[in-house]
Design an enzyme around this catalytic site. Sequence first.
Site, PDB file in Angstrom:
ATOM      1  N   HIS A   1     -13.050   1.027   9.292  1.00 31.06           N
ATOM      2  CA  HIS A   1     -13.495   0.019   8.333  1.00 31.06           C
ATOM      3  C   HIS A   1     -14.070  -1.172   9.106  1.00 31.06           C
ATOM      4  O   HIS A   1     -13.337  -1.885   9.793  1.00 31.06           O
ATOM      5  CB  HIS A   1     -12.336  -0.448   7.458  1.00 31.06           C
ATOM      6  CG  HIS A   1     -11.785   0.625   6.576  1.00 31.06           C
ATOM      7  ND1 HIS A   1     -10.570   0.508   5.937  1.00 31.06           N
ATOM      8  CD2 HIS A   1     -12.282   1.835   6.206  1.00 31.06           C
ATOM      9  CE1 HIS A   1     -10.335   1.592   5.215  1.00 31.06           C
ATOM     10  NE2 HIS A   1     -11.363   2.421   5.365  1.00 31.06           N
TER      11      HIS A   1
ATOM     12  N   MET B   1      -4.480  -1.266   6.571  1.00 29.99           N
ATOM     13  CA  MET B   1      -3.908  -1.622   5.275  1.00 29.99           C
ATOM     14  C   MET B   1      -4.452  -0.703   4.193  1.00 29.99           C
ATOM     15  O   MET B   1      -5.607  -0.299   4.231  1.00 29.99           O
ATOM     16  CB  MET B   1      -4.257  -3.078   4.946  1.00 29.99           C
ATOM     17  CG  MET B   1      -3.662  -3.601   3.651  1.00 29.99           C
ATOM     18  SD  MET B   1      -4.084  -5.338   3.403  1.00 29.99           S
ATOM     19  CE  MET B   1      -3.198  -5.656   1.861  1.00 29.99           C
TER      20      MET B   1
ATOM     21  N   SER C   1      -8.294   1.332  10.091  1.00 31.27           N
ATOM     22  CA  SER C   1      -8.714   0.054   9.518  1.00 31.27           C
ATOM     23  C   SER C   1      -8.142  -1.078  10.369  1.00 31.27           C
ATOM     24  O   SER C   1      -8.381  -1.107  11.571  1.00 31.27           O
ATOM     25  CB  SER C   1      -8.277  -0.052   8.052  1.00 31.27           C
ATOM     26  OG  SER C   1      -8.803  -1.213   7.446  1.00 31.27           O
ATOM     27  N   THR C   2      -7.373  -1.975   9.782  1.00 26.91           N
ATOM     28  CA  THR C   2      -6.856  -3.145  10.496  1.00 26.91           C
ATOM     29  C   THR C   2      -6.102  -2.747  11.761  1.00 26.91           C
ATOM     30  O   THR C   2      -5.176  -1.950  11.719  1.00 26.91           O
ATOM     31  CB  THR C   2      -5.905  -3.952   9.585  1.00 26.91           C
ATOM     32  OG1 THR C   2      -6.554  -4.207   8.347  1.00 26.91           O
ATOM     33  CG2 THR C   2      -5.512  -5.264  10.241  1.00 26.91           C
TER      34      THR C   2
END
Length: 345
Positions: free
Chosen positions: A189, A283, A162-163
């Site tokens: 994501h 996250m 993700s991040t």
Amino acid sequence: MTRILVVDDSHFMRTVITDILEDAGINVVAQASNGREAVTQVVEHDPDVVTMDVEMPEMNGIEAVEKIMNRHPVPIMMLSALTTEGADSTLDALDNGAVDFFAKPSGTISTDLSAHGEALVETVKSVAGSDPSAQQISSIESSRDTHDEEYAETPTLVIGASTGGPNVVESILEGLPRAPDFRILVVQHMPDQFTGRFAKRLDANSAYSVREAEDGARIGGGEALIAKGDYHMIVSNYRSGRLRVKLEQSEPVHSVRPAIDVTMQSVAETITDPVTGVVLTGMGSDGSAGVKAIDRIGSQILAQNEATSAVFGIPGRAIETGCVDEVLPVEDLVDGILRTVRVNT
């Protein structure tokens, strides 16, 4: 209180973004109308986060990110239009050190941004807790000369991030040699309009054939699928070393779609040959259920370490399950992946 610098060449957009953030208790310490001003303001105010527009006069956001990361690194979140050009520019900015991005819902001037204010605030807070130095990733050095090594037949590699993940995913695929003959599934994501461009970048820079997943897509050895934004990617069939996926828009999991857990659980339920699971920076806790499922079938799981993760949520929660076999820095991930499928002779 989180301190933020808002950078956008539109006075209207600077005002809208500032109002959304300040209503959420975030302190906007300064504004800038182009990249050149942003570089100066970062040095002067040392903000916790910068929201950076992409297309601006004098100096665009991509150039500004590079200069800021070289001179005074701070976490930067790009604000990008949902267009092909916006996706390419945003991915370039991530290459230059930006941590994450937020897609403006209706173009460069998004009059409806306020309707997405809660998501914007959540992304800003996520970026505020990130480590900008973790974004400085050198190319992963691994031995591409693997002809003397023996590997398990028909292995599958499933990666979740993700991040801060796009740079890490790209570095892994760039460093991964064509042998062993992985079937690779990547869940990053990312919005729908971005995953196709992300797949094209990976395809151009790796030894694997990479494409965005489509419903019913099949892959064999040496091929990779990137989960399509806004769709869960599920392995629906596996036969003779080839896997098939289906895409569905069932409810988000952990508030995201695609979800790492959905893909990893389907891999564990369907694939009978060797599997390697990898969880990267991001996250939240997406991926924790997935690594448990992969662990139950006796397969290997790797996690990115905290020092090289922009955000240590996803790998940290996965490690807490007790199912992770190795915790590695970015530069060791490719060699770690190869170890999971190397046959001892």
